[in-house]
Design a protein around this motif. Structure first.
Motif, PDB file in Angstrom:
ATOM      1  N   ALA A   1      -1.611   4.951  -0.523  1.00  0.00           N
ATOM      2  CA  ALA A   1      -2.271   4.000  -1.427  1.00  0.00           C
ATOM      3  C   ALA A   1      -1.686   4.104  -2.832  1.00  0.00           C
TER       4      ALA A   1
ATOM      5  N   ALA B   1       1.860   2.664  -2.858  1.00  0.00           N
ATOM      6  CA  ALA B   1       1.816   1.196  -2.778  1.00  0.00           C
ATOM      7  C   ALA B   1       1.275   0.559  -4.053  1.00  0.00           C
TER       8      ALA B   1
ATOM      9  N   TRP C   1      -1.937   0.720  -4.993  1.00  0.00           N
ATOM     10  CA  TRP C   1      -3.318   0.285  -4.797  1.00  0.00           C
ATOM     11  C   TRP C   1      -4.293   1.118  -5.612  1.00  0.00           C
ATOM     12  N   ILE C   2      -3.884   2.335  -5.965  1.00  0.00           N
ATOM     13  CA  ILE C   2      -4.630   3.148  -6.918  1.00  0.00           C
ATOM     14  C   ILE C   2      -3.633   3.638  -7.960  1.00  0.00           C
ATOM     15  N   SER C   3      -4.104   3.808  -9.163  1.00  0.00           N
ATOM     16  CA  SER C   3      -3.220   4.219 -10.247  1.00  0.00           C
ATOM     17  C   SER C   3      -3.424   5.698 -10.568  1.00  0.00           C
TER      18      SER C   3
ATOM     19  N   LEU D   1      -8.078   2.328   3.218  1.00  0.00           N
ATOM     20  CA  LEU D   1      -6.861   1.726   2.670  1.00  0.00           C
ATOM     21  C   LEU D   1      -7.010   0.212   2.565  1.00  0.00           C
TER      22      LEU D   1
ATOM     23  N   LEU E   1      -9.080  -0.554  -0.475  1.00  0.00           N
ATOM     24  CA  LEU E   1      -8.344  -0.273  -1.706  1.00  0.00           C
ATOM     25  C   LEU E   1      -7.303  -1.345  -1.991  1.00  0.00           C
ATOM     26  N   ARG E   2      -6.742  -1.891  -0.956  1.00  0.00           N
ATOM     27  CA  ARG E   2      -5.693  -2.893  -1.080  1.00  0.00           C
ATOM     28  C   ARG E   2      -6.253  -4.114  -1.746  1.00  0.00           C
TER      29      ARG E   2
END
Length: 153
Positions: free
Chosen positions: A27, A30, A32-34, A149, A152-153
């Motif tokens: 994630a 990708a 999707w989380i920082s 996931l 989160l996406r």
């Protein structure tokens, strides 16, 4: 919603310790989380998800071996707590609520560890052997990680 995701990914850590950080790493990689600029930024590095995925696969294999210790022994339980806490923190770090993520992660890991142990033992008794129960638990952990996931996406 992020706290529910943190709890659920920590449940995954309770079921399969390395599957949760592998999912969180994918994630992060990708975007999707920082995690940029945080102490967990390494989870987003290009090689980290692959390494954690390899470890998760190794864990899935090792779990089927007859000499694998119970998840309730201190080192196994502690690893699950650590992974649940780290994953909970990772999901909540961007909004500054890392302490809540830590607590939710610990609670989820305890729930996954103890609940998974109880459910697997019950299923193993019903099947008359452990392998089908273990495979069901593996599948549940994988699907739950994918669900987190997807959110989160």
């Amino acid at each position: 919603m992020i706290y529910l995701c943190a709890f659920l990914i920590a449940v995954v850590a309770g079921l399969r310790a390395m599957m949760a950080p592998a999912a969180v790493s994918w994630a992060a990689y990708a975007g999707w989380i920082s995690l940029e600029g945080t102490f967990l930024a390494f989870l987003a590095y290009p090689y980290t998800p692959w390494i954690l995925t390899a470890l998760a696969i190794g864990e899935l294999i090792a779990d089927q071996l007859p000499k694998t210790p119970s998840r309730k022994v201190p080192i196994q339980f502690g690893t699950r707590l650590l992974m649940g806490a780290v994953c909970g923190i990772a999901l909540t770090l961007a909004n500054g609520q890392w302490l809540i993520g830590l607590i939710v992660g610990l609670l989820g890991a305890v729930a996954g560890t103890l609940g998974g142990h109880t459910a697997r033992a019950s299923l193993a008794r019903r099947f008359g052997r452990d392998l089908p129960a273990a495979l069901i638990e593996d599948g549940l952990a994988f699907v739950l990680a994918l669900l987190v996931l997807a959110v989160l996406r």
